[in-house]
Design an enzyme around this catalytic site. Structure first.
Site, short mmCIF file in Angstrom:
data_model
loop_
_atom_site.label_atom_id
_atom_site.label_comp_id
_atom_site.label_asym_id
_atom_site.label_seq_id
_atom_site.Cartn_x
_atom_site.Cartn_y
_atom_site.Cartn_z
N ASP A 163 -12.66 -4.94 3.27
CA ASP A 163 -13.33 -4.70 2.00
C ASP A 163 -14.74 -5.28 2.07
O ASP A 163 -14.95 -6.33 2.69
CB ASP A 163 -12.55 -5.35 0.85
CG ASP A 163 -11.23 -4.66 0.58
OD1 ASP A 163 -11.11 -3.47 0.93
OD2 ASP A 163 -10.31 -5.31 0.04
N ASP A 177 -10.35 2.41 -1.38
CA ASP A 177 -9.86 1.93 -2.67
C ASP A 177 -10.41 2.75 -3.82
O ASP A 177 -9.67 3.19 -4.71
CB ASP A 177 -10.25 0.46 -2.86
CG ASP A 177 -9.56 -0.47 -1.89
OD1 ASP A 177 -8.50 -0.08 -1.36
OD2 ASP A 177 -10.07 -1.57 -1.64
#
Length: 209
Positions: A163, A177
């Site tokens: 991320d 995501d």
């Protein structure tokens, strides 16, 4: 002399048109007669191709951005894009989207596999572009994070997802995501408005329109 006049055929009257003889028409090879039901089978195939095309684009974008994030972002030195509000912050997430369920990596991997299988099965019968878009976003995002869980450290089914996008107080996320969330919101909206995967609509009373 009288015999010669009798043998001659009178010339046709130019004022009277000759009847038109219709020319025989041959069947065109480029326009064959379609069997019943063939037109319906074309649409699901196109929607399936659209679904997989969207999934491939999302997966490729997610993979490229993750590779670039690992190569150019120092976890100890976030890159500021808009002050402290929007930054590129590299973290390794063992949990689900937006850093949820961090202690259930293996279970999340199995769930991602199930999501991929379910989307592929549903996608074979689609006739709605909106459903193809929503499922394509979900499939591409699920594949992007699934690859991380399988191939990244610390090991298969335990891999941590990369991320790198941080926006304000929102948990750090990635392209996969955001794609999953957008696709899920779209699918929920389609369900609420009664738009079915087959392309039809359902009224509030449950009757197909």
């Amino acid at each position: 002399m009288s015999d010669d006049r009798e043998d001659r055929t009178p010339d046709p009257d130019p004022a009277v048109p000759e009847p038109a003889v219709p020319e025989p028409t041959a069947p065109e090879p480029d326009d064959p007669v379609r069997p019943a039901g063939s037109a319906v089978s074309v649409t699901p195939r196109r929607m399936t191709l659209l679904l997989f095309g969207i999934a491939v684009v999302v997966f490729a974008l997610d993979l490229v951005t993750k590779i670039a994030a690992v190569a150019f972002i120092d976890p100890r030195n976030p890159v500021e894009l808009i002050g402290d509000t929007v930054t590129l912050t590299l973290i390794r997430n063992p949990g689900a989207a937006f850093s949820m369920a961090t202690g259930m990596t293996w279970l999340l991997t199995l769930v991602a596999v199930g999501v991929v299988i379910g989307v592929v099965r549903i996608g074979r019968t689609l006739s709605s572009r909106w459903w193809a878009l929503g499922l394509g976003l979900v499939l591409g995002g699920a594949l992007g994070n699934l690859v991380d869980r399988i191939f990244r450290s610390p090991g298969p089914l335990q891999g941590h997802v990369v991320d790198f996008v941080s926006v304000g107080w929102w948990p750090v996320f990635n392209v996969a995501d955001s794609s999953i969330v957008c696709g899920a919101i779209l699918l929920v909206a389609l369900t609420l408005f009664g738009i079915e995967p087959s392309g039809g609509t359902t009224s509030r009373k449950g009757d197909a329109a």
